[in-house]
Structures are given as structure tokens and as C-alpha cells.
Design a protein around this motif. Structure first.
Motif, PDB file in Angstrom:
ATOM      1  N   TYR A  63      48.422  48.470  24.694  1.00  0.00           N
ATOM      2  CA  TYR A  63      48.139  47.766  23.639  1.00  0.00           C
ATOM      3  C   TYR A  63      46.706  46.243  24.447  1.00  0.00           C
ATOM      4  O   TYR A  63      47.904  46.236  24.901  1.00  0.00           O
ATOM      5  CB  TYR A  63      48.356  47.477  21.981  1.00  0.00           C
ATOM      6  N   SER A 133      42.379  45.653  21.504  1.00  0.00           N
ATOM      7  CA  SER A 133      43.306  46.326  20.158  1.00  0.00           C
ATOM      8  C   SER A 133      44.762  45.350  20.187  1.00  0.00           C
ATOM      9  O   SER A 133      44.949  44.458  21.158  1.00  0.00           O
ATOM     10  CB  SER A 133      44.181  47.614  20.698  1.00  0.00           C
ATOM     11  N   ARG A 147      48.200  41.631   9.730  1.00  0.00           N
ATOM     12  CA  ARG A 147      47.614  43.098  10.081  1.00  0.00           C
ATOM     13  C   ARG A 147      46.719  43.060   9.615  1.00  0.00           C
ATOM     14  O   ARG A 147      45.312  43.760   9.780  1.00  0.00           O
ATOM     15  CB  ARG A 147      49.056  43.716  10.150  1.00  0.00           C
ATOM     16  N   GLU A 148      46.193  42.603   7.652  1.00  0.00           N
ATOM     17  CA  GLU A 148      45.672  43.153   7.312  1.00  0.00           C
ATOM     18  C   GLU A 148      43.825  42.356   7.532  1.00  0.00           C
ATOM     19  O   GLU A 148      42.857  42.829   7.470  1.00  0.00           O
ATOM     20  CB  GLU A 148      45.745  42.201   5.721  1.00  0.00           C
ATOM     21  N   LEU A 151      42.520  43.734  11.399  1.00  0.00           N
ATOM     22  CA  LEU A 151      42.269  45.301  10.711  1.00  0.00           C
ATOM     23  C   LEU A 151      40.763  45.091   9.877  1.00  0.00           C
ATOM     24  O   LEU A 151      39.785  46.058  10.736  1.00  0.00           O
ATOM     25  CB  LEU A 151      42.932  46.058   9.720  1.00  0.00           C
ATOM     26  N   ARG A 152      40.781  44.653   9.349  1.00  0.00           N
ATOM     27  CA  ARG A 152      39.796  43.769   8.580  1.00  0.00           C
ATOM     28  C   ARG A 152      37.889  43.839   9.051  1.00  0.00           C
ATOM     29  O   ARG A 152      37.312  44.098   9.024  1.00  0.00           O
ATOM     30  CB  ARG A 152      39.505  43.155   7.192  1.00  0.00           C
ATOM     31  N   TYR A 155      39.675  44.890  14.595  1.00  0.00           N
ATOM     32  CA  TYR A 155      40.410  45.449  15.457  1.00  0.00           C
ATOM     33  C   TYR A 155      41.730  46.341  15.349  1.00  0.00           C
ATOM     34  O   TYR A 155      42.159  46.466  14.157  1.00  0.00           O
ATOM     35  CB  TYR A 155      41.388  44.408  15.897  1.00  0.00           C
ATOM     36  N   ASN A 156      41.668  47.511  16.412  1.00  0.00           N
ATOM     37  CA  ASN A 156      43.166  48.513  16.003  1.00  0.00           C
ATOM     38  C   ASN A 156      44.356  48.158  16.694  1.00  0.00           C
ATOM     39  O   ASN A 156      44.671  46.933  17.289  1.00  0.00           O
ATOM     40  CB  ASN A 156      42.821  49.215  17.662  1.00  0.00           C
ATOM     41  N   VAL A 157      44.900  47.541  15.279  1.00  0.00           N
ATOM     42  CA  VAL A 157      46.450  46.956  15.173  1.00  0.00           C
ATOM     43  C   VAL A 157      47.661  47.710  14.818  1.00  0.00           C
ATOM     44  O   VAL A 157      47.214  48.686  13.642  1.00  0.00           O
ATOM     45  CB  VAL A 157      45.973  46.126  14.235  1.00  0.00           C
ATOM     46  N   LYS A 158      48.791  47.743  15.516  1.00  0.00           N
ATOM     47  CA  LYS A 158      49.750  48.153  15.800  1.00  0.00           C
ATOM     48  C   LYS A 158      50.643  47.401  15.042  1.00  0.00           C
ATOM     49  O   LYS A 158      50.944  46.105  15.500  1.00  0.00           O
ATOM     50  CB  LYS A 158      50.531  49.173  16.752  1.00  0.00           C
ATOM     51  N   GLN A 159      52.070  47.182  14.472  1.00  0.00           N
ATOM     52  CA  GLN A 159      53.206  46.220  14.152  1.00  0.00           C
ATOM     53  C   GLN A 159      54.221  47.270  14.016  1.00  0.00           C
ATOM     54  O   GLN A 159      54.547  47.674  14.353  1.00  0.00           O
ATOM     55  CB  GLN A 159      52.713  45.906  12.390  1.00  0.00           C
TER      56      GLN A 159
END
Length: 254
Positions: A63, A133, A147-148, A151-152, A155-159
Motif C-alpha cells: 500500500y 492505495s 474506510r467507506e 472506498l467510495r 481508493y484501494n483501501v484495507k483496514q
């Protein structure tokens, strides 16, 4: 003529964790007040700590951005990760930025106001979602909005959850001791302190101070009367607002 300290005679209840309460308490004391420390939350590494370690080991190289939303997130992250980071870093708030600095890292993106919503706006202005990301470093009770919204926006998102927030168990004697004392102000610094206070003490006819709008919303929803919410969402901002509140109250009595 001797000057009276602004919080003289005031008893301020502090609901932060034991590790975080001392600075707040010291500031209240320095201003003449009496701090009542009632830790209602405690923090720990996640139960699945080895799995989280392995997940972080891979993710930090996949990321572009690391996003930290609290001092706890910073400190627990570096308890789990022991390698030099290649990522750009964003932080919600100056305290989180300072914590990163203590670990030798600079936060390149810090919103003007210290909330998840403001960090989303900062990303919109500064970071192209087509080429970025984002790895969110948070606790188990973090709001999903960051996060939401990222993403909307594409973006490429990981938590990844690097710490857990749990209620601090108070014994009955401690509860009764607090209930028996006059309290001039109850302070909340997170929605979890509101939730845990309500479970232990219920709704009391005591004015409430909160650190920011998210905690204010939680306190008002629970039924508390919020009289203080600073423009700056920090302990320093909260203390200034408390001093202003009691100064105005004193002026109204003259």
C-alpha cells in the motif's frame, strides 16, 4: 492581591484510560481544579496478534499510504512492526503526528481539523485515487466512515486492527466513592467513554464536556447535557474550553 486560579474549587471527572489520564489531570491541577480519575477504557493488542503481525508484514509493502487515526494506533503498530517503512503517512491530528515523529516518521498529510471526515477531504484534495492505495491502522471500535468514504472515492483501501478498546472494570467501592462526591463536570474523550460511563453510572444531572463533535453526538444520544465542545479537538483545546466555561459561569454570578 492574590489571583484565584480559573478551576479553583472545581472537581473534574476524567474518564480516559490510566495511561492517558495523567496529562489531563496535571493540567486540571495546575489550574486549581481537582481531577477525579475514573478510567473507563483500557487498550490491548488484539487476541489474534500473530495473524495481525503476519498481515502487517505483507501489507506495508503493498500500500502507498499508511493512515493513523490515533496515538494508540501508532504505538501498537510499532509494537507489531519492526522494520523501516516505505510508505507515505497520513495522520488524524497533531498528537498522532507527534507520536509518529517519536518513532522517526513524518506525517505528510494532516487535516486542518482532526476528524476522519476532514482527512477524507484532505485526501480528495491532495491524493489521486487512481494511483494510490491506503492501509488504515485503527482500533476495533474505529468508525467505518473513513474506510467507506475512501472506498467510495475510488481508493484501494484495507483496514487492519492493531489494538482493542475494552471497558475498564471498576469495583463497586470505586463506583460508590465517585457517586458520593460532588462533581462539577464530567469529561468524555471518545464515544467509548460515553458508553461505558452510562453503563456504570447511568444519566446524572451533571454538565458534560466532550473533546469533539463525534463524542458530542454520542453523549447527546445517550441523554447527557453537553455544555462544552471545543473548536480544537485536543486535550489542550478541551482544557481551554473548560476554563472559558467556568470563567463565564463565574461572571454570571457577579
Amino acid at each position: 492581591m492574590e489571583r484565584t486560579l480559573p478551576l479553583a474549587g472545581k472537581r473534574i471527572l476524567i474518564t480516559r484510560s490510566k495511561e492517558q489520564a495523567s496529562y489531563f489531570s496535571n493540567q486540571v491541577q495546575a489550574l486549581g481544579g481537582t481531577p477525579l480519575e475514573v478510567p473507563l477504557i483500557q487498550f490491548s493488542l488484539p487476541l489474534n496478534v500473530e495473524r495481525v503481525k503476519d498481515e502487517l508484514e505483507c501489507a506495508v509493502y503493498q500500500y502507498d499510504w499508511l493512515v493513523f487515526t490515533s496515538v494508540n494506533g501508532v504505538n501498537f503498530f510499532f509494537e507489531l512492526v519492526n522494520k523501516r517503512l516505505p510508505n507515505k503517512i497520513a495522520a488524524v491530528g497533531n498528537k498522532t503526528k507527534e507520536a509518529l515523529s517519536e518513532w522517526g516518521y513524518n506525517a505528510e498529510l494532516v487535516p486542518a481539523k482532526f476528524s476522519a471526515e476532514d482527512l477524507v477531504e484532505a485526501f480528495k484534495k491532495e491524493v489521486n485515487p487512481m494511483h494510490s492505495s491506503v492501509l488504515l491502522i485503527q482500533g476495533n471500535l474505529a468508525r467505518p466512515i473513513l474506510r467507506e468514504e475512501l472506498l467510495r472515492l475510488g481508493y484501494n483501501v484495507k483496514q487492519i486492527t492493531v489494538y482493542e478498546n475494552h471497558p475498564f472494570p471498576l469495583i463497586q467501592e470505586e463506583i460508590e466513592s465517585i457517586l458520593s462526591k460532588k462533581t462539577d463536570l464530567v469529561t468524555f474523550t471518545s464515544p467509548s467513554t460515553v458508553t461505558n460511563y452510562q453503563k456504570v453510572f447511568g444519566i446524572q444531572d451533571v454538565p458534560v464536556a466532550v473533546i469533539g463533535p463525534v463524542t458530542k453526538q454520542a453523549a447527546e444520544k445517550a441523554g447527557y447535557s453537553v455544555v462544552i465542545c471545543p473548536d480544537e479537538y485536543t486535550i489542550e483545546g478541551l482544557i481551554k474550553a473548560i476554563v472559558t466555561f467556568f470563567s463565564k459561569s463565574k461572571d454570571n454570578l457577579i
